[in-house]
Write an enzyme that holds these catalytic residues in place. Structure first.
Site, PDB file in Angstrom:
ATOM      1  N   CYS A  91       0.821  -1.224   0.000  1.00  0.00           N
ATOM      2  CA  CYS A  91       0.000   0.000   0.000  1.00  0.00           C
ATOM      3  C   CYS A  91       0.852   1.271   0.000  1.00  0.00           C
ATOM      4  O   CYS A  91       0.335   2.370  -0.182  1.00  0.00           O
ATOM      5  CB  CYS A  91      -0.926  -0.001   1.206  1.00  0.00           C
ATOM      6  SG  CYS A  91      -1.836  -1.542   1.335  1.00  0.00           S
ATOM      7  N   HIS A 382      -9.394   2.298  -1.791  1.00  0.00           N
ATOM      8  CA  HIS A 382      -7.942   2.111  -1.638  1.00  0.00           C
ATOM      9  C   HIS A 382      -7.406   1.125  -2.673  1.00  0.00           C
ATOM     10  O   HIS A 382      -7.211  -0.048  -2.379  1.00  0.00           O
ATOM     11  CB  HIS A 382      -7.683   1.636  -0.199  1.00  0.00           C
ATOM     12  CG  HIS A 382      -6.291   1.181   0.075  1.00  0.00           C
ATOM     13  ND1 HIS A 382      -5.169   1.825  -0.417  1.00  0.00           N
ATOM     14  CD2 HIS A 382      -5.825   0.139   0.818  1.00  0.00           C
ATOM     15  CE1 HIS A 382      -4.095   1.189  -0.009  1.00  0.00           C
ATOM     16  NE2 HIS A 382      -4.454   0.156   0.735  1.00  0.00           N
ATOM     17  N   CYS A 412       0.428   2.912   6.170  1.00  0.00           N
ATOM     18  CA  CYS A 412       0.793   1.563   6.627  1.00  0.00           C
ATOM     19  C   CYS A 412       0.694   0.616   5.434  1.00  0.00           C
ATOM     20  O   CYS A 412      -0.059   0.870   4.498  1.00  0.00           O
ATOM     21  CB  CYS A 412      -0.156   1.112   7.733  1.00  0.00           C
ATOM     22  SG  CYS A 412      -1.872   1.049   7.191  1.00  0.00           S
TER      23      CYS A 412
HETATM   24  C1  LIG Z   1      -2.151  -1.527   4.444  1.00  0.00           C
HETATM   25  C2  LIG Z   1      -3.564  -1.617   4.000  1.00  0.00           C
HETATM   26  O1  LIG Z   1      -4.067  -0.684   3.404  1.00  0.00           O
HETATM   27  S1  LIG Z   1      -4.415  -2.951   4.452  1.00  0.00           S
HETATM   28  C3  LIG Z   1      -6.007  -2.801   3.725  1.00  0.00           C
HETATM   29  C4  LIG Z   1      -6.052  -3.568   2.466  1.00  0.00           C
HETATM   30  N1  LIG Z   1      -7.451  -3.706   2.068  1.00  0.00           N
HETATM   31  C5  LIG Z   1      -8.205  -4.733   2.469  1.00  0.00           C
HETATM   32  O2  LIG Z   1      -7.763  -5.606   3.179  1.00  0.00           O
HETATM   33  C6  LIG Z   1      -9.639  -4.726   2.000  1.00  0.00           C
HETATM   34  C7  LIG Z   1     -10.549  -4.940   3.167  1.00  0.00           C
HETATM   35  N2  LIG Z   1     -11.932  -4.979   2.748  1.00  0.00           N
HETATM   36  C8  LIG Z   1     -12.575  -6.139   2.407  1.00  0.00           C
HETATM   37  O3  LIG Z   1     -11.987  -7.195   2.384  1.00  0.00           O
HETATM   38  C9  LIG Z   1     -14.047  -6.069   2.081  1.00  0.00           C
HETATM   39  O4  LIG Z   1     -14.366  -4.787   1.594  1.00  0.00           O
HETATM   40  C10 LIG Z   1     -14.919  -6.393   3.332  1.00  0.00           C
HETATM   41  C11 LIG Z   1     -14.694  -7.848   3.751  1.00  0.00           C
HETATM   42  C12 LIG Z   1     -14.609  -5.466   4.507  1.00  0.00           C
HETATM   43  C13 LIG Z   1     -16.411  -6.169   3.012  1.00  0.00           C
HETATM   44  O5  LIG Z   1     -16.706  -6.895   1.866  1.00  0.00           O
HETATM   45  P1  LIG Z   1     -18.235  -7.067   1.400  1.00  0.00           P
HETATM   46  O6  LIG Z   1     -19.020  -7.721   2.475  1.00  0.00           O
HETATM   47  O7  LIG Z   1     -18.207  -7.665   0.054  1.00  0.00           O
HETATM   48  O8  LIG Z   1     -18.684  -5.532   1.343  1.00  0.00           O
HETATM   49  P2  LIG Z   1     -19.939  -4.885   0.690  1.00  0.00           P
HETATM   50  O9  LIG Z   1     -19.519  -3.757  -0.146  1.00  0.00           O
HETATM   51  O10 LIG Z   1     -20.848  -5.924   0.083  1.00  0.00           O
HETATM   52  O11 LIG Z   1     -20.661  -4.257   1.959  1.00  0.00           O
HETATM   53  C14 LIG Z   1     -21.374  -5.055   2.881  1.00  0.00           C
HETATM   54  C15 LIG Z   1     -22.612  -4.268   3.306  1.00  0.00           C
HETATM   55  O12 LIG Z   1     -22.175  -3.101   3.989  1.00  0.00           O
HETATM   56  C16 LIG Z   1     -22.821  -1.965   3.429  1.00  0.00           C
HETATM   57  N3  LIG Z   1     -21.922  -0.821   3.564  1.00  0.00           N
HETATM   58  C17 LIG Z   1     -20.628  -0.753   3.204  1.00  0.00           C
HETATM   59  N4  LIG Z   1     -20.150   0.469   3.489  1.00  0.00           N
HETATM   60  C18 LIG Z   1     -21.161   1.174   4.034  1.00  0.00           C
HETATM   61  C19 LIG Z   1     -21.282   2.489   4.520  1.00  0.00           C
HETATM   62  N5  LIG Z   1     -20.254   3.343   4.516  1.00  0.00           N
HETATM   63  N6  LIG Z   1     -22.482   2.876   5.020  1.00  0.00           N
HETATM   64  C20 LIG Z   1     -23.531   2.030   5.046  1.00  0.00           C
HETATM   65  N7  LIG Z   1     -23.474   0.761   4.596  1.00  0.00           N
HETATM   66  C21 LIG Z   1     -22.297   0.351   4.091  1.00  0.00           C
HETATM   67  C22 LIG Z   1     -23.065  -2.360   1.989  1.00  0.00           C
HETATM   68  O13 LIG Z   1     -24.099  -1.593   1.417  1.00  0.00           O
HETATM   69  C23 LIG Z   1     -23.446  -3.801   2.125  1.00  0.00           C
HETATM   70  O14 LIG Z   1     -24.795  -3.859   2.511  1.00  0.00           O
HETATM   71  P3  LIG Z   1     -25.784  -4.988   1.894  1.00  0.00           P
HETATM   72  O15 LIG Z   1     -25.178  -6.299   2.358  1.00  0.00           O
HETATM   73  O16 LIG Z   1     -27.086  -4.653   2.488  1.00  0.00           O
HETATM   74  O17 LIG Z   1     -25.698  -4.816   0.411  1.00  0.00           O
END
Ligand SMILES: CC(=O)SCCNC(=O)CCNC(=O)[C@H](O)C(C)(C)COP(=O)(O)OP(=O)(O)OC[C@H]1O[C@@H](n2cnc3c(N)ncnc32)[C@H](O)[C@@H]1OP(=O)(O)O
Length: 425
Positions: A91, A382, A412
Site C-alpha cells: 500500500c 484504496h 501503513c
Molecule cells: C495496508 C492496508 O491498506 S491494508 C487494507 C487492504 N485492504 C483490504 O484488506 C480490503 C478490506 N476490505 C474487504 O476485504 C471487504 O471490503 C470487506 C470484507 C470489509 C467487506 O466486503 P463485502 O461484504 O463484500 O462488502 P460490501 O460492499 O458488500 O458491503 C457489505 C454491506 O455493507 C454496506 N456498507 C458498506 N459500506 C457502508 C457504509 N459506509 N455505510 C452504510 N453501509 C455500508 C453495503 O451496502 C453492504 O450492505 P448490503 O449487504 O445490504 O448490500
C-alpha cells in the site's frame, strides 16, 4: 552522486476510484495507468516531452502488463524517449515511486519525472497449479503435435483447479482485516469510534467534491466522475447495523464493511521536478518534498501488522528536528478506521513511546480536526498502489490552498511496513 537539491511537487491527477467489479472491471492496470498519465500529460502540457523517469507500481499485476511504467509512458503522449520502471511496496507503493523519482531529482540524475501507481482487484491473475503450468510450458516447447500431446500423459482434472492471488499475509495466513481486528482489541478501539471516523471521512470527501476541490485532481474515466466508494448518504445509524467482517463469531469483532476500505480499482500519479525545471516550463511549485522514511515492525512475533508508521514517523521527526505537533495537517491512510485510531493511541501512550520507540515522553496528541481534511481511503477507496500518489496530490493541493504550511503523510502497508513523508510549502 551530486549534492541534494530541493524536490518540487507540481501536482497530480487520478481517475475516480471504483469498487471491485464495477466501472473498471474490464480495464486493468495498463488502461487505468494510461488514462491517468495521459491526463497528467494534458494538465501540464507534456506532449512529446522527454522526462527523466516514469515510476509506476502495482501490487496485483499480470505478467502481460510487462514493465507497467514503461508501457504506460509509451501510451501517455510523452516522448517515447522517456524511460519507465515498475515498483511494489504494497500500500506504500506510490509514495515509494514518488520517493524514487524524488531521489533522482535530488541527486542530479534527472530534472523531472512522474511517480504513481495503479491497482486492480477486478482483473487479477488467476493461475493454474505448478503441475499444469509445467505441462503447458513443456507442450509449448515441444517440436511436433506428438511431443505436445505426450506432455499431458497422466493429466488429472484436479490440475485445472485455479489458484487465486492470496489475500493473507504469507507468514501468518491472516488477512489485513484479521490483523487489524487483533490491533483494535489490543488497543481497545471501540466500534463506535471506528464508525465515527468512517462517517467523518465520507462527509469530508463529499464536502471537498462539493466545493470543487477535486475539479483539477480527479479526471473522469469510463463514465465515472467521482469515487463510487463515496457514500454521502451514510450515517452512524446505518454503520451501526453492519456485521463484523473479519471476526464474525467471537462477539467482539468491531471491523465492518463500513469502517474498512473496500477492495478498489484505480490509479494516480504526480509530477515532480527541480525548481528550475518548473520555472523554465512555466509551472507553479505546489510544495516541496522534504523527507521520506520507511520502517518495519516484527508482526510475525507479535507486533501489530499495520503499526509500522508509529515507528517510521518518530524516526523521520528526529532526523528533521520536528515534533508530531509541528504540522498544519496530517494525511493518514485509512486502511481501516481502527488502524488510524491504534496509531494515534500509540503515539499518545507513554508506555509504548518509552518501551517500543525509546522516547523519554509520548509523541502526544494530534487534533483530529487536522487529520485528512478532504477525507481519505475509507471514502475514496484504496487501490493499493495508487493511494500514495492520491495522498501526495491531495496534500500538495491543500498546501497551496492554505497558502503554505507543513503536512505529515503516513501510510501503513502489508508486510508490516510504514512509509511516511513530510511535504512543505
Ligand atoms: C495496508 C492496508 O491498506 S491494508 C487494507 C487492504 N485492504 C483490504 O484488506 C480490503 C478490506 N476490505 C474487504 O476485504 C471487504 O471490503 C470487506 C470484507 C470489509 C467487506 O466486503 P463485502 O461484504 O463484500 O462488502 P460490501 O460492499 O458488500 O458491503 C457489505 C454491506 O455493507 C454496506 N456498507 C458498506 N459500506 C457502508 C457504509 N459506509 N455505510 C452504510 N453501509 C455500508 C453495503 O451496502 C453492504 O450492505 P448490503 O449487504 O445490504 O448490500
Amino acid at each position: 552522486m551530486r549534492p541534494v537539491r530541493p524536490v518540487a511537487i507540481l501536482g497530480g491527477v487520478r481517475i475516480p476510484f471504483c469498487r471491485q467489479n464495477t466501472a473498471y472491471a474490464d480495464v486493468g492496470n495498463l488502461g487505468m495507468s494510461v488514462r491517468t498519465l495521459g491526463a497528467l500529460v494534458e494538465k501540464f502540457g507534456l506532449h512529446g516531452q522527454v522526462l527523466g523517469e516514469v515510476a509506476m507500481g502495482a501490487v496485483i499485476k499480470h505478467s502481460s502488463d510487462w514493465n507497467l511504467g514503461r508501457e504506460a509512458a509509451l501510451s501517455s503522449g510523452l516522448s517515447p524517449l522517456t524511460p519507465g520502471i515498475t515498483m511494489q511496496r504494497a500500500c506504500g507503493t506510490s509514495l515509494d515511486t514518488i520517493n524514487t523519482v524524488a531521489a533522482k531529482i535530488a541527486t542530479g540524475q534527472i530534472e523531472a519525472g512522474i511517480g504513481g501507481g495503479s491497482d486492480t482487484t477486478s482483473d487479477v491473475p488467476i493461475v493454474y497449479g505448478k503441475e499444469l503450468r509445467r505441462r503447458l510450458l513443456a507442450a509449448n516447447a515441444a517440436k511436433d503435435p506428438k511431443g505436445k500431446l505426450a506432455q499431458f500423459r497422466g493429466f488429472g482434472l484436479g490440475e485445472l483447479k485455479p489458484e487465486f492471488p492470496g489475500v493473507g499475509e504469507p507468514r501468518t495466513g491472516k488477512s489485513m482485516g484479521e490483523h487489524c481486528e487483533d490491533m483494535a482489541k489490543q488497543w481497545n478501539i471501540s466500534r463506535d469510534s471506528q464508525d465515527e471516523w468512517a462517517l467523518a471521512s465520507h462527509l469530508k470527501l463529499a464536502a471537498a467534491y462539493e466545493r470543487g476541490f477535486f475539479d483539477d485532481l480527479v479526471v473522469s474515466f469510463r463514465g465515472v466522475s467521482r469515487d463510487n466508494v463515496l457514500r454521502p448518504d451514510t450515517s452512524l445509524e446505518k454503520l451501526a447495523t453492519l456485521k463484523p467482517a473479519f471476526d464474525r463469531n467471537s462477539g467482539r469483532g468491531t471491523l465492518t464493511a463500513g469502517n474498512s476500505t473496500p477492495l478498489t480499482d484505480g490509479a494516480a500519479a504526480c509530477l515532480l521536478a527541480t525548481d528550475e525545471w518548473a520555472a523554465e516550463h512555466g509551472h507553479e511549485v505546489l510544495c516541496h518534498l522534504r523527507d521520506v522514511h520507511v520502517a518495519a515492525v516484527d508482526f510475525v512475533h507479535g507486533e501489530g501488522l499495520l503499526m509500522a508508521p508509529t515507528v517510521a514517523v518518530p524516526q523521520m521527526l528526529a532526523r528533521n528536528g520536528l515534533t508530531l505537533q509541528d504540522f498544519d495537517f496530517y494525511e493518514i491512510h485509512e486502511a481501516f478506521a481502527a488502524q488510524v485510531l491504534c496509531t494515534l493511541r500509540a503515539w499518545e501512550s507513554e508506555e509504548y513511546c518509552r518501551t517500543r520507540l525509546g522516547l523519554d515522553q509520548p509523541l502526544g496528541r494530534i487534533d483530529p480536526e487536522k487529520i485528512n481534511p478532504n477525507g481519505s481511503s475509507l471514502a475514496t477507496g484504496h487501490p493499493f498502489a495508487a493511494t500514495g500518489a492520491r495522498i501526495v496530490a491531495t496534500a500538495a493541493k491543500e498546501l497551496k490552498a492554505r497558502g503554505g504550511g507543513r503536512c505529515l503523510v503516513s501510510i501503513c502497508t502489508a508486510g508490516g511496513m510504514g512509509v511516511v513523508a513530510i511535504l512543505e510549502r
